[in-house]
Scaffold this motif. Structure first.
Motif, PDB file in Angstrom:
ATOM      1  N   PHE A  94       5.747   7.545  -5.692  1.00  0.00           N
ATOM      2  CA  PHE A  94       4.786   6.516  -4.782  1.00  0.00           C
ATOM      3  C   PHE A  94       5.546   5.861  -4.056  1.00  0.00           C
ATOM      4  CE2 PHE A  94       2.218   7.593  -8.623  1.00  0.00           C
ATOM      5  CZ  PHE A  94       1.302   7.824  -8.160  1.00  0.00           C
ATOM      6  N   SER A  95       5.279   5.809  -2.757  1.00  0.00           N
ATOM      7  CA  SER A  95       6.031   5.050  -1.587  1.00  0.00           C
ATOM      8  C   SER A  95       5.204   4.289  -0.604  1.00  0.00           C
ATOM      9  CB  SER A  95       7.083   5.992  -1.026  1.00  0.00           C
ATOM     10  OG  SER A  95       7.795   5.544  -0.030  1.00  0.00           O
ATOM     11  N   ASP A 126       6.876   6.830   4.914  1.00  0.00           N
ATOM     12  CA  ASP A 126       6.246   7.942   5.468  1.00  0.00           C
ATOM     13  C   ASP A 126       7.348   9.056   4.973  1.00  0.00           C
ATOM     14  OD1 ASP A 126       4.630   9.845   6.531  1.00  0.00           O
ATOM     15  OD2 ASP A 126       5.212   9.502   8.549  1.00  0.00           O
ATOM     16  N   LEU A 127       7.388   9.556   3.729  1.00  0.00           N
ATOM     17  CA  LEU A 127       8.112  10.502   3.405  1.00  0.00           C
ATOM     18  C   LEU A 127       7.558  12.057   3.335  1.00  0.00           C
ATOM     19  CD1 LEU A 127       9.559   8.804   0.079  1.00  0.00           C
ATOM     20  CD2 LEU A 127      10.689   8.751   2.319  1.00  0.00           C
ATOM     21  N   ASP A 128       6.222  12.226   3.399  1.00  0.00           N
ATOM     22  CA  ASP A 128       5.724  13.657   3.098  1.00  0.00           C
ATOM     23  C   ASP A 128       4.154  13.642   4.184  1.00  0.00           C
ATOM     24  OD1 ASP A 128       4.460  15.601   2.521  1.00  0.00           O
ATOM     25  OD2 ASP A 128       4.793  15.304   0.192  1.00  0.00           O
ATOM     26  N   ASP A 129       4.151  14.387   5.061  1.00  0.00           N
ATOM     27  CA  ASP A 129       3.063  14.635   5.996  1.00  0.00           C
ATOM     28  C   ASP A 129       1.792  14.859   5.174  1.00  0.00           C
ATOM     29  OD1 ASP A 129       4.470  14.382   7.971  1.00  0.00           O
ATOM     30  OD2 ASP A 129       4.810  16.404   8.522  1.00  0.00           O
ATOM     31  N   GLU A 130       2.060  15.340   3.815  1.00  0.00           N
ATOM     32  CA  GLU A 130       0.718  15.377   2.880  1.00  0.00           C
ATOM     33  C   GLU A 130       0.419  14.534   1.965  1.00  0.00           C
ATOM     34  OE1 GLU A 130       1.196  19.542   1.339  1.00  0.00           O
ATOM     35  OE2 GLU A 130       1.685  20.158   3.439  1.00  0.00           O
ATOM     36  N   PRO A 185      12.968  16.036 -15.515  1.00  0.00           N
ATOM     37  CA  PRO A 185      12.543  16.828 -14.447  1.00  0.00           C
ATOM     38  C   PRO A 185      11.600  16.457 -13.333  1.00  0.00           C
ATOM     39  CG  PRO A 185      12.025  17.575 -16.820  1.00  0.00           C
ATOM     40  CD  PRO A 185      12.391  15.992 -16.756  1.00  0.00           C
ATOM     41  N   ALA A 186      12.089  16.647 -12.260  1.00  0.00           N
ATOM     42  CA  ALA A 186      11.509  16.100 -10.940  1.00  0.00           C
ATOM     43  C   ALA A 186      10.000  16.277 -10.925  1.00  0.00           C
ATOM     44  CB  ALA A 186      12.284  16.468  -9.568  1.00  0.00           C
ATOM     45  N   ASP A 187       9.617  17.681 -11.507  1.00  0.00           N
ATOM     46  CA  ASP A 187       8.127  18.175 -11.375  1.00  0.00           C
ATOM     47  C   ASP A 187       7.296  17.154 -12.390  1.00  0.00           C
ATOM     48  OD1 ASP A 187       9.232  19.228 -13.861  1.00  0.00           O
ATOM     49  OD2 ASP A 187       8.372  21.303 -13.318  1.00  0.00           O
ATOM     50  N   GLU A 188       7.817  16.401 -13.191  1.00  0.00           N
ATOM     51  CA  GLU A 188       7.347  15.720 -14.167  1.00  0.00           C
ATOM     52  C   GLU A 188       7.496  13.957 -13.644  1.00  0.00           C
ATOM     53  OE1 GLU A 188       5.493  16.190 -16.855  1.00  0.00           O
ATOM     54  OE2 GLU A 188       5.929  18.498 -16.527  1.00  0.00           O
ATOM     55  N   ARG A 225       1.005  -1.141   0.071  1.00  0.00           N
ATOM     56  CA  ARG A 225       0.152   0.042  -0.068  1.00  0.00           C
ATOM     57  C   ARG A 225       0.872   1.214  -0.068  1.00  0.00           C
ATOM     58  NH1 ARG A 225      -5.139  -0.653   0.514  1.00  0.00           N
ATOM     59  NH2 ARG A 225      -5.744  -2.966   1.170  1.00  0.00           N
ATOM     60  N   ARG A 226       0.780   2.180  -1.110  1.00  0.00           N
ATOM     61  CA  ARG A 226       1.654   3.111  -1.046  1.00  0.00           C
ATOM     62  C   ARG A 226       0.898   4.588  -1.031  1.00  0.00           C
ATOM     63  NH1 ARG A 226       3.010  -0.267  -5.576  1.00  0.00           N
ATOM     64  NH2 ARG A 226       4.793  -1.313  -4.817  1.00  0.00           N
ATOM     65  N   ASN A 227       1.593   5.449  -0.893  1.00  0.00           N
ATOM     66  CA  ASN A 227       0.903   6.804  -0.840  1.00  0.00           C
ATOM     67  C   ASN A 227       1.512   7.728  -1.718  1.00  0.00           C
ATOM     68  OD1 ASN A 227      -0.762   6.557   1.580  1.00  0.00           O
ATOM     69  ND2 ASN A 227       1.402   6.720   2.884  1.00  0.00           N
ATOM     70  N   GLU A 228       0.963   8.519  -2.598  1.00  0.00           N
ATOM     71  CA  GLU A 228       1.426   9.578  -3.569  1.00  0.00           C
ATOM     72  C   GLU A 228       2.198  10.589  -2.771  1.00  0.00           C
ATOM     73  OE1 GLU A 228      -0.876  10.996  -6.644  1.00  0.00           O
ATOM     74  OE2 GLU A 228       0.841  11.898  -7.708  1.00  0.00           O
ATOM     75  N   VAL A 229       3.578  10.654  -2.686  1.00  0.00           N
ATOM     76  CA  VAL A 229       4.227  11.829  -2.175  1.00  0.00           C
ATOM     77  C   VAL A 229       4.134  13.180  -3.011  1.00  0.00           C
ATOM     78  CG1 VAL A 229       6.526  12.194  -1.164  1.00  0.00           C
ATOM     79  CG2 VAL A 229       5.668   9.917  -1.342  1.00  0.00           C
TER      80      VAL A 229
END
Length: 99
Positions: free
Chosen positions: A74-75, A78-82, A67-70, A6-10
């Motif tokens: 997914f991880s 827990d890399l990002d609170d949002e 480009p990182a913005d492209e 189960r992954r979250n979009e960071v």
């Protein structure tokens, strides 16, 4: 039985530094797959390539700068609170085969 991850979009906000952020992929030999080795901040792809070569790829046969913005991350970590949960592929393909 293997459980599907189960992954979250960071979030895709910049992780620091000045300039645009670039993801770096390298291949050591022509038969190897490309693999992600890190990221650099630079104002252009040419400067990003120079920095990536110094940091990650002196002996690589191929270096890709994206480009990182492209890039969508997914991880399971827990890399990002949002971070937001990604759709989970519960149905459809099974992960085990019985012979």
């Amino acid at each position: 039985m293997v459980e599907k991850a189960r992954r979250n979009e960071v979030g895709d906000h910049p992780r620091g530094g000045d300039g645009r952020e670039w993801e770096v992929f390298v291949r050591e030999d022509e038969d190897d797959p490309m693999r992600h080795v890190g990221s650099v901040s630079a104002p252009s792809p040419e400067v990003a390539h120079e920095q990536a070569t110094r940091l990650f790829a002196w002996f690589a046969t191929d270096v890709w700068i994206c480009p990182a913005d492209e890039t969508h991350r997914f991880s399971t970590h827990d890399l990002d609170d949002e971070a937001t949960p990604a759709p989970h592929p519960d149905e459809g393909e099974g992960r085990t085969h019985e012979l």
